[in-house]
Design a protein around this motif. Structure first.
Motif, PDB file in Angstrom:
ATOM      1  N   GLN A   1      -1.151  74.716 -27.103  1.00 18.66           N
ATOM      2  CA  GLN A   1      -0.456  76.010 -27.190  1.00 18.66           C
ATOM      3  C   GLN A   1       1.019  75.804 -27.496  1.00 18.66           C
ATOM      4  O   GLN A   1       1.608  76.539 -28.291  1.00 18.66           O
ATOM      5  CB  GLN A   1      -0.627  76.776 -25.872  1.00 18.66           C
ATOM      6  CG  GLN A   1      -2.029  77.359 -25.725  1.00 18.66           C
ATOM      7  CD  GLN A   1      -2.295  77.889 -24.332  1.00 18.66           C
ATOM      8  OE1 GLN A   1      -1.745  77.403 -23.357  1.00 18.66           O
ATOM      9  NE2 GLN A   1      -3.152  78.890 -24.251  1.00 18.66           N
ATOM     10  N   SER A   2       1.605  74.807 -26.862  1.00 14.44           N
ATOM     11  CA  SER A   2       3.021  74.522 -27.121  1.00 14.44           C
ATOM     12  C   SER A   2       3.244  74.194 -28.597  1.00 14.44           C
ATOM     13  O   SER A   2       4.183  74.679 -29.220  1.00 14.44           O
ATOM     14  CB  SER A   2       3.464  73.365 -26.221  1.00 14.44           C
ATOM     15  OG  SER A   2       4.451  72.600 -26.844  1.00 14.44           O
TER      16      SER A   2
ATOM     17  N   VAL B   1       5.910  77.323 -18.580  1.00 20.59           N
ATOM     18  CA  VAL B   1       5.156  78.537 -18.252  1.00 20.59           C
ATOM     19  C   VAL B   1       3.659  78.233 -18.294  1.00 20.59           C
ATOM     20  O   VAL B   1       2.833  79.141 -18.351  1.00 20.59           O
ATOM     21  CB  VAL B   1       5.483  79.737 -19.167  1.00 20.59           C
ATOM     22  CG1 VAL B   1       6.903  80.179 -18.969  1.00 20.59           C
ATOM     23  CG2 VAL B   1       5.211  79.424 -20.619  1.00 20.59           C
ATOM     24  N   GLY B   2       3.309  76.972 -18.275  1.00 18.18           N
ATOM     25  CA  GLY B   2       1.896  76.608 -18.153  1.00 18.18           C
ATOM     26  C   GLY B   2       1.143  76.574 -19.456  1.00 18.18           C
ATOM     27  O   GLY B   2      -0.078  76.711 -19.468  1.00 18.18           O
ATOM     28  N   ALA B   3       1.866  76.417 -20.574  1.00 22.79           N
ATOM     29  CA  ALA B   3       1.165  76.282 -21.848  1.00 22.79           C
ATOM     30  C   ALA B   3       0.549  74.889 -21.933  1.00 22.79           C
ATOM     31  O   ALA B   3       1.110  73.930 -21.398  1.00 22.79           O
ATOM     32  CB  ALA B   3       2.125  76.490 -23.009  1.00 22.79           C
ATOM     33  N   THR B   4      -0.595  74.795 -22.585  1.00 27.12           N
ATOM     34  CA  THR B   4      -1.157  73.468 -22.820  1.00 27.12           C
ATOM     35  C   THR B   4      -0.398  72.857 -23.990  1.00 27.12           C
ATOM     36  O   THR B   4       0.393  73.519 -24.650  1.00 27.12           O
ATOM     37  CB  THR B   4      -2.640  73.534 -23.181  1.00 27.12           C
ATOM     38  OG1 THR B   4      -2.765  74.305 -24.374  1.00 27.12           O
ATOM     39  CG2 THR B   4      -3.451  74.186 -22.082  1.00 27.12           C
ATOM     40  N   ARG B   5      -0.658  71.584 -24.225  1.00 31.26           N
ATOM     41  CA  ARG B   5       0.016  70.906 -25.331  1.00 31.26           C
ATOM     42  C   ARG B   5      -0.296  71.588 -26.662  1.00 31.26           C
ATOM     43  O   ARG B   5       0.569  71.795 -27.501  1.00 31.26           O
ATOM     44  CB  ARG B   5      -0.468  69.464 -25.393  1.00 31.26           C
ATOM     45  CG  ARG B   5       0.498  68.535 -26.025  1.00 31.26           C
ATOM     46  CD  ARG B   5       0.056  67.131 -25.752  1.00 31.26           C
ATOM     47  NE  ARG B   5       0.764  66.552 -24.632  1.00 31.26           N
ATOM     48  CZ  ARG B   5       1.920  65.903 -24.761  1.00 31.26           C
ATOM     49  NH1 ARG B   5       2.474  65.779 -25.930  1.00 31.26           N
ATOM     50  NH2 ARG B   5       2.527  65.397 -23.726  1.00 31.26           N
TER      51      ARG B   5
ATOM     52  N   PHE C   1      12.281  81.249 -25.947  1.00 30.17           N
ATOM     53  CA  PHE C   1      11.448  80.968 -27.118  1.00 30.17           C
ATOM     54  C   PHE C   1      12.090  81.628 -28.333  1.00 30.17           C
ATOM     55  O   PHE C   1      12.796  82.620 -28.209  1.00 30.17           O
ATOM     56  CB  PHE C   1      10.043  81.559 -26.946  1.00 30.17           C
ATOM     57  CG  PHE C   1       9.278  80.968 -25.813  1.00 30.17           C
ATOM     58  CD1 PHE C   1       9.235  79.594 -25.629  1.00 30.17           C
ATOM     59  CD2 PHE C   1       8.587  81.773 -24.926  1.00 30.17           C
ATOM     60  CE1 PHE C   1       8.521  79.035 -24.587  1.00 30.17           C
ATOM     61  CE2 PHE C   1       7.867  81.225 -23.879  1.00 30.17           C
ATOM     62  CZ  PHE C   1       7.834  79.856 -23.707  1.00 30.17           C
TER      63      PHE C   1
ATOM     64  N   LEU D   1       5.040  85.220 -14.349  1.00 27.99           N
ATOM     65  CA  LEU D   1       3.794  84.550 -13.968  1.00 27.99           C
ATOM     66  C   LEU D   1       3.498  84.713 -12.483  1.00 27.99           C
ATOM     67  O   LEU D   1       2.529  84.172 -11.976  1.00 27.99           O
ATOM     68  CB  LEU D   1       3.876  83.063 -14.317  1.00 27.99           C
ATOM     69  CG  LEU D   1       3.870  82.788 -15.820  1.00 27.99           C
ATOM     70  CD1 LEU D   1       4.317  81.376 -16.104  1.00 27.99           C
ATOM     71  CD2 LEU D   1       2.480  83.031 -16.380  1.00 27.99           C
TER      72      LEU D   1
ATOM     73  N   ALA E   1       7.912  75.957 -23.107  1.00 30.21           N
ATOM     74  CA  ALA E   1       6.500  76.320 -23.249  1.00 30.21           C
ATOM     75  C   ALA E   1       5.673  75.714 -22.119  1.00 30.21           C
ATOM     76  O   ALA E   1       4.865  76.395 -21.487  1.00 30.21           O
ATOM     77  CB  ALA E   1       5.973  75.847 -24.604  1.00 30.21           C
ATOM     78  N   LEU E   2       5.916  74.444 -21.845  1.00 24.48           N
ATOM     79  CA  LEU E   2       5.118  73.787 -20.817  1.00 24.48           C
ATOM     80  C   LEU E   2       5.428  74.351 -19.433  1.00 24.48           C
ATOM     81  O   LEU E   2       4.561  74.421 -18.580  1.00 24.48           O
ATOM     82  CB  LEU E   2       5.366  72.279 -20.854  1.00 24.48           C
ATOM     83  CG  LEU E   2       4.874  71.623 -22.148  1.00 24.48           C
ATOM     84  CD1 LEU E   2       5.383  70.196 -22.249  1.00 24.48           C
ATOM     85  CD2 LEU E   2       3.359  71.649 -22.235  1.00 24.48           C
TER      86      LEU E   2
ATOM     87  N   ILE F   1      -0.927  83.942 -22.242  1.00 23.89           N
ATOM     88  CA  ILE F   1      -1.757  82.741 -22.377  1.00 23.89           C
ATOM     89  C   ILE F   1      -2.595  82.489 -21.126  1.00 23.89           C
ATOM     90  O   ILE F   1      -3.578  81.765 -21.182  1.00 23.89           O
ATOM     91  CB  ILE F   1      -0.931  81.466 -22.718  1.00 23.89           C
ATOM     92  CG1 ILE F   1       0.112  81.172 -21.658  1.00 23.89           C
ATOM     93  CG2 ILE F   1      -0.292  81.568 -24.087  1.00 23.89           C
ATOM     94  CD1 ILE F   1       0.784  79.819 -21.845  1.00 23.89           C
ATOM     95  N   HIS F   2      -2.201  83.098 -20.001  1.00 26.75           N
ATOM     96  CA  HIS F   2      -3.007  82.903 -18.806  1.00 26.75           C
ATOM     97  C   HIS F   2      -3.950  84.073 -18.559  1.00 26.75           C
ATOM     98  O   HIS F   2      -4.605  84.140 -17.526  1.00 26.75           O
ATOM     99  CB  HIS F   2      -2.101  82.690 -17.590  1.00 26.75           C
ATOM    100  CG  HIS F   2      -1.367  81.392 -17.645  1.00 26.75           C
ATOM    101  ND1 HIS F   2      -1.984  80.187 -17.472  1.00 26.75           N
ATOM    102  CD2 HIS F   2      -0.073  81.096 -17.922  1.00 26.75           C
ATOM    103  CE1 HIS F   2      -1.109  79.205 -17.612  1.00 26.75           C
ATOM    104  NE2 HIS F   2       0.065  79.729 -17.904  1.00 26.75           N
TER     105      HIS F   2
ATOM    106  N   HIS G   1       2.072  77.536 -30.853  1.00 23.43           N
ATOM    107  CA  HIS G   1       2.812  78.774 -30.639  1.00 23.43           C
ATOM    108  C   HIS G   1       4.318  78.596 -30.806  1.00 23.43           C
ATOM    109  O   HIS G   1       5.022  79.553 -31.090  1.00 23.43           O
ATOM    110  CB  HIS G   1       2.539  79.332 -29.242  1.00 23.43           C
ATOM    111  CG  HIS G   1       1.097  79.720 -29.033  1.00 23.43           C
ATOM    112  ND1 HIS G   1       0.545  79.908 -27.796  1.00 23.43           N
ATOM    113  CD2 HIS G   1       0.104  79.934 -29.922  1.00 23.43           C
ATOM    114  CE1 HIS G   1      -0.727  80.216 -27.922  1.00 23.43           C
ATOM    115  NE2 HIS G   1      -1.028  80.244 -29.205  1.00 23.43           N
ATOM    116  N   HIS G   2       4.800  77.388 -30.609  1.00 24.96           N
ATOM    117  CA  HIS G   2       6.259  77.222 -30.579  1.00 24.96           C
ATOM    118  C   HIS G   2       6.783  76.172 -31.547  1.00 24.96           C
ATOM    119  O   HIS G   2       7.648  76.449 -32.353  1.00 24.96           O
ATOM    120  CB  HIS G   2       6.712  76.890 -29.151  1.00 24.96           C
ATOM    121  CG  HIS G   2       6.287  77.919 -28.162  1.00 24.96           C
ATOM    122  ND1 HIS G   2       6.898  79.134 -28.071  1.00 24.96           N
ATOM    123  CD2 HIS G   2       5.270  77.943 -27.280  1.00 24.96           C
ATOM    124  CE1 HIS G   2       6.303  79.861 -27.158  1.00 24.96           C
ATOM    125  NE2 HIS G   2       5.303  79.161 -26.647  1.00 24.96           N
TER     126      HIS G   2
ATOM    127  N   THR H   1      -1.424  73.075 -15.779  1.00 25.41           N
ATOM    128  CA  THR H   1      -0.971  74.357 -16.337  1.00 25.41           C
ATOM    129  C   THR H   1      -0.980  75.439 -15.261  1.00 25.41           C
ATOM    130  O   THR H   1      -0.101  76.300 -15.217  1.00 25.41           O
ATOM    131  CB  THR H   1      -1.835  74.791 -17.527  1.00 25.41           C
ATOM    132  OG1 THR H   1      -3.178  74.905 -17.103  1.00 25.41           O
ATOM    133  CG2 THR H   1      -1.744  73.794 -18.666  1.00 25.41           C
TER     134      THR H   1
END
Lengths: 422, 256
Positions: free
Chosen positions: A316-317, A310-314, B101, B169, A307-308, B115-116, A320-321, B85
């Protein structure tokens, strides 16, 4: 050489004998467990069986306008209606039993039942109807053969003529036995023949609702804080250890907290499912936190990294996961904690949910009982009918618990690690 | 090729510490645009630590400290103005073990762009997903299985799904941490082919345990030993004419 071989053989035989013992002892332990489970089951069946049915008497009554005004049905003289029904019956049979004595055969709530009938169906006024009225507890027992005529005569002063009349009426099919469905849909009463569990079921439901709404979000938030936000270290260890200790605090203590703080300091209403739910919620919180913590810890680091990466924030991680992956475990733990809370009586005794409440609770702030406290109330009562009803309440409670355990198994097996997002 | 390309990632005096232990010691290394850089070296030599410092995945490890300067297109990635991020959208990552995932194939690829906010509507998002899967040469295999869980794919497919997830991305650099070590030889070959295809669009930094693999896939090689960058250069030069004895020893299999 030969001696050595023999020694080895003896030694081996001895070792294998221990194997047999281990097998025997563990089997005994299991059998003992099964035996007591069986005994428990039989006792529950034995206690609750008489409560499964209720005896009724078929009485012909005249809802005459003489006693009931059409404009004011509720304040009609239903006692008169009932008494005239008795008189007619006794006169018709030429019995010398007094109306007063015969009246004791039927439930003391009979006139109220008549009123409820007419109030719900005003068209009955002015008509003659056959109604089914519950027998009073004593006579219900007699009818089911649980109480002997002897004791009835000795202790209750029941005369020969009433006995003969009752047997005659029974022969004529005027005494019926029906499934006691009403026990699930009526509120509590001082008279076992009309007492029901409805108030307790609703009270338990409200308490569980409040309990869930309090403990579930708190548990999730606690776990997210300790597992995801606070770095590993002393502070986190202190929180963990304290939560573990909190889980072993006796439930009565939580009741004391409810009494002193929620009722005493905050002034929430006594005996209310709201306070009961708060107390049970605090009691379940540590159990839920521990279950949720384990579930969150089982989520592999690689998923968080994915998750992180792909640039997810904490946040979001986590949302979402991590949480979706841990959800089956969290829910299983939650349901089991709730099931435990549902069967808990001790803390509810302290906050007064064992009061006599005959009206159904309309909301979480109304006084109510809960299933376990209702069982205590009824099993404490001297009337035999209440003991049987306590048995029924136990069966209902166990039914709900099994349902919840089944639900947790379903959640665990059905909700695979695959979840959908968005 | 080296002369024509410009520097994409530049590392100056990079050291890494886990608590008291030093894992990297004063590493100076440049990664050029559109090249495949292989990081080789024995276990525990710091090559994975170096890789993970390029997109700040080490931030997750408590007690880990990075010193020195790493810049992406001249911008310090450990600087104040760098949003981590956003950095990770520019520097994608593929891990040793495939870690899709626990969502559908589609969601695995769509998650990052979503998310972006990279797609304004569903069809745009579907476009990104398809393009990414095609570039990861997985589209033909999964186009009818978009709703199935990502974990239902084979190991090699899962790894390509993870590559597609990174590609979605539109990164500039892709980091791969031993991407084939959990895969069988056939799946490995496919990933290697894929790396060859991707080099035209991205800078790739690949950590590998296999000296042969490094030789097959890379333009340049950097050899790490005990936390130090021993030698780096064009793959052919390093393999044919290593300047350091340790490099020679490693690539000829005398230690490692």
């Amino acid at each position: 050489m030969i001696r050595e071989a023999k020694a080895t053989r003896d030694y081996d035989r001895k070792r294998h004998r221990y194997d047999g013992w281990l097998h025997g002892v563990s089997l005994c332990a299991v059998m003992l467990g099964v035996f007591f489970l069986l005994v428990l089951f039989l006792i529950i069946v034995k206690v609750s069986l008489p409560g499964l049915t209720q005896s009724y008497f078929v009485l012909s009554v005249d809802f005459s306008e003489e006693w009931i005004e059409r404009g004011d049905i509720a304040s009609g003289r239903y006692r008169k209606v009932l008494k005239s029904g008795f008189s007619e019956l006794l006169e018709g049979r030429g019995s010398e039993v007094r109306v007063r004595d015969f009246g004791k055969v039927l439930s003391s709530r009979s006139s109220h039942i008549l009123r409820e009938m007419v109030v719900s169906d005003p068209a009955l006024v002015g008509r003659r109807v056959e109604v089914r009225l519950p027998l009073s507890d004593i006579w219900d027992q007699v009818n089911k053969g649980l109480l002997s005529w002897e004791s009835l005569k000795v202790h209750r002063g029941v005369g020969e003529s009433l006995q003969l009349l009752f047997l005659e009426l029974k022969d004529d099919g005027l005494v019926e036995e029906h499934w006691n469905v009403g026990v699930l849909f009526r509120g509590d009463s001082r008279f076992p023949e009309v007492a029901g569990l409805y108030g307790a079921i609703v009270g338990s439901f409200y308490a569980m609702l409040v309990c869930f709404l309090v403990s579930f979000p708190l548990a999730i938030a606690t776990v997210l804080y300790t597992e995801e936000l606070v770095p590993r270290g002393r502070f986190r260890d202190i929180i963990d250890v304290n939560i573990n200790n909190l889980a072993s605090v006796p439930s009565v203590v939580f009741g004391l907290l409810g009494l002193a703080f929620f009722i005493g300091s905050l002034g929430f209403p006594r005996s209310s499912p709201f306070v009961g739910g708060l107390v049970l919620g605090l009691m379940s919180l540590p159990t839920m936190v521990i279950a949720a913590r384990e579930a969150v810890r089982r989520v592999p680091v690689s998923l968080r990294e994915a998750a992180l990466s792909v640039g997810a924030t904490r946040q979001q991680s986590v949302f979402h996961h991590v949480l979706p992956s841990a959800m089956p475990g969290i829910l299983t733990g939650t349901i089991i904690a709730l099931a435990r809370a549902l069967g808990e009586a001790a803390p509810l005794l302290l906050i007064g949910m064992n009061a006599f409440v005959s009206s159904d609770p309309g909301g979480v702030m109304d006084p109510a009982t809960a299933l376990p406290t209702q069982i205590l109330i009824w099993s404490d009562s001297p009337e035999r009918g209440f003991v049987a009803r306590a048995g029924i309440a136990i069966v209902v409670l166990i039914g709900f618990l099994l349902l919840m355990n089944g639900l947790s198994i379903y959640v665990r097996s059905r909700w695979s690690s695959y979840d959908r997002y968005g | 090729m080296e002369g024509l390309s410009r520097i994409k990632v530049e590392c100056r005096g990079v050291s890494a510490f886990y608590g008291e232990t030093q894992a990297l010691n004063e590493v100076n290394l440049s990664i050029y645009d559109h090249e495949v850089m292989a990081l080789i070296g024995p276990s525990g030599c710091g090559k994975s630590t170096f890789l993970r410092s390029l997109n700040r995945m080490n931030d997750l490890v408590s007690g880990c400290r990075i010193e020195g300067e790493i810049s992406l297109d001249g911008e310090d990635i450990y600087g104040r103005g760098m949003d981590v991020t956003r950095l990770r959208t520019r520097v994608g990552m593929v891990f040793q073990k495939p870690n899709p995932f626990s969502k559908s194939v589609f969601e695995n690829v769509a998650y990052g762009p979503r998310i972006h906010g990279m797609a304004s509507n569903r069809s745009e998002l579907e476009g990104i997903v398809e393009t990414s899967l095609r570039r990861a040469s997985l589209w033909e295999e999964v186009k009818d299985r978009m709703k199935q869980p990502g974990s239902s794919l084979s190991g090699g497919q899962q790894q390509r799904l993870c590559i597609a997830r990174a590609i979605a991305l539109n990164p500039e650099v892709i980091l791969m941490d031993e991407p084939c070590s959990a895969l069988d030889p056939i799946a490995t070959a496919r990933i290697e082919e894929l790396i060859a295809e991707l080099r035209g669009s991205y800078s790739l930094v690949v950590v590998t345990h296999s000296i042969q693999q490094a030789a097959r896939i890379s333009d340049r090689v950097a050899f790490f030993h005990l936390g130090k960058l021993v030698e780096d250069g064009l793959t052919g030069d390093i393999y044919n004419d290593p300047k350091d004895d340790r490099t020679l020893g490693y690539i000829t299999g005398r230690f490692g």
